[in-house]
Write a protein that holds these residues in place. Structure first.
Motif, short mmCIF file in Angstrom:
data_model
loop_
_atom_site.label_atom_id
_atom_site.label_comp_id
_atom_site.label_asym_id
_atom_site.label_seq_id
_atom_site.Cartn_x
_atom_site.Cartn_y
_atom_site.Cartn_z
N ALA A 28 21.73 -18.13 3.66
CA ALA A 28 20.57 -18.12 4.58
C ALA A 28 19.32 -17.76 3.79
CB ALA A 28 20.80 -17.12 5.71
N ASP A 29 19.44 -16.78 2.89
CA ASP A 29 18.30 -16.38 2.06
C ASP A 29 17.90 -17.51 1.10
OD1 ASP A 29 18.28 -13.93 3.28
OD2 ASP A 29 19.36 -12.88 1.69
N LYS A 30 18.92 -18.16 0.51
CA LYS A 30 18.63 -19.27 -0.42
C LYS A 30 17.97 -20.44 0.31
CE LYS A 30 22.39 -18.35 -3.72
NZ LYS A 30 23.67 -18.84 -4.26
N TYR A 31 18.48 -20.73 1.53
CA TYR A 31 17.91 -21.85 2.29
C TYR A 31 16.49 -21.54 2.73
CZ TYR A 31 17.29 -25.52 5.76
OH TYR A 31 16.80 -26.58 6.46
N LYS A 32 16.26 -20.28 3.09
CA LYS A 32 14.91 -19.86 3.49
C LYS A 32 13.95 -20.03 2.32
CE LYS A 32 12.45 -16.07 5.74
NZ LYS A 32 12.56 -14.67 6.26
#
Length: 232
Positions: free
Chosen positions: A142-146
């Motif tokens: 989720a952090d990487k996609y954000k």
């Protein structure tokens, strides 16, 4: 008007490219996969809870039935000491054997239920471990996609602003047709005529269609549905 729509499609193509990059990214796929698992955990745990309750109720009944049979066995054994008639003794011994057979069967059932309960406990532990892994996977991706989204955010906003301005230069009915086809997953949408044929599917155009195109109209190809125009 056609020039503005052509420019609109060029900008829209880049916006669509960014959308596809985000949609097909591994970060998004892994994030969604972890999220799906986490959301499904509650349902799986509820099923295990129901199964555990059912197994415990079954085991409790087996234990109760076994206790009753043991009590019957003890009563018969106590009665045997006071019985003198040989036939009655044989009858009571037969009853004891039947009770012992039932107790043995109940013990086998109890062992089977106990193993099933152990399996449920193991499944609980497995879900507990995999849920922790999924939670870590979800947060990481989720952090990487954000971060990936953020890297395209400024360009996306710029393109969306340009598209908004360009759409005002296109005839509303023409813009509406374009956007409808875009929503229907048709892309690219706008093609120039080539050698009196649709630039997308190469279908030859009728004289009537060519006349419309020469008059500056943008028509829909009867075969592929794309919007086609004639370069002036």
């Amino acid at each position: 008007m056609i020039k503005a729509l052509k420019e609109y499609q060029t900008k829209d193509a880049r916006l669509k490219e960014i959308e596809n990059i985000l949609l097909s990214s591994e970060e998004r796929k892994k994030r969604n996969s972890a999220k799906k698992y986490i959301l499904g955990v509650e349902e799986n745990v509820n099923k295990l809870d129901d199964k555990a309750i059912e197994l415990k109720a079954t085991l409790d009944k087996i234990m109760l039935d076994g206790k009753k049979l043991e009590e019957q066995q003890q009563e018969i054994m106590q009665t045997l000491d006071a019985v003198a008639d040989e036939k009655e003794v044989q009858f009571l011994i037969k009853k004891v054997d039947e009770i012992l057979a039932k107790i043995k069967a109940l013990n086998a059932d109890a062992e089977k239920i106990s193993k099933e309960m152990q399996s449920v406990v193991s499944e609980y532990e497995k879900i507990k471990k995999t849920t922790k892994v999924a939670q870590v996977q979800y947060k990481e991706n989720a952090d990487k996609y954000k971060a990936l989204e953020s890297s395209y955010q400024a360009e996306k906003e710029g393109l969306e602003s340009e598209l908004k301005s360009l759409s005002k230069e296109v005839e509303p009915s023409l813009m509406e047709r374009y956007l409808k086809k875009r929503a229907d997953k048709m892309y690219p949408i706008l093609y120039a005529v080539k050698n009196d044929a649709c630039g997308a599917c190469r279908m030859n155009l009728s004289m009537s269609d060519m006349n419309k195109l020469k008059n500056g109209e943008v028509i829909d190809c009867e075969q592929c549905g794309r919007m086609i125009y004639l370069e002036q």
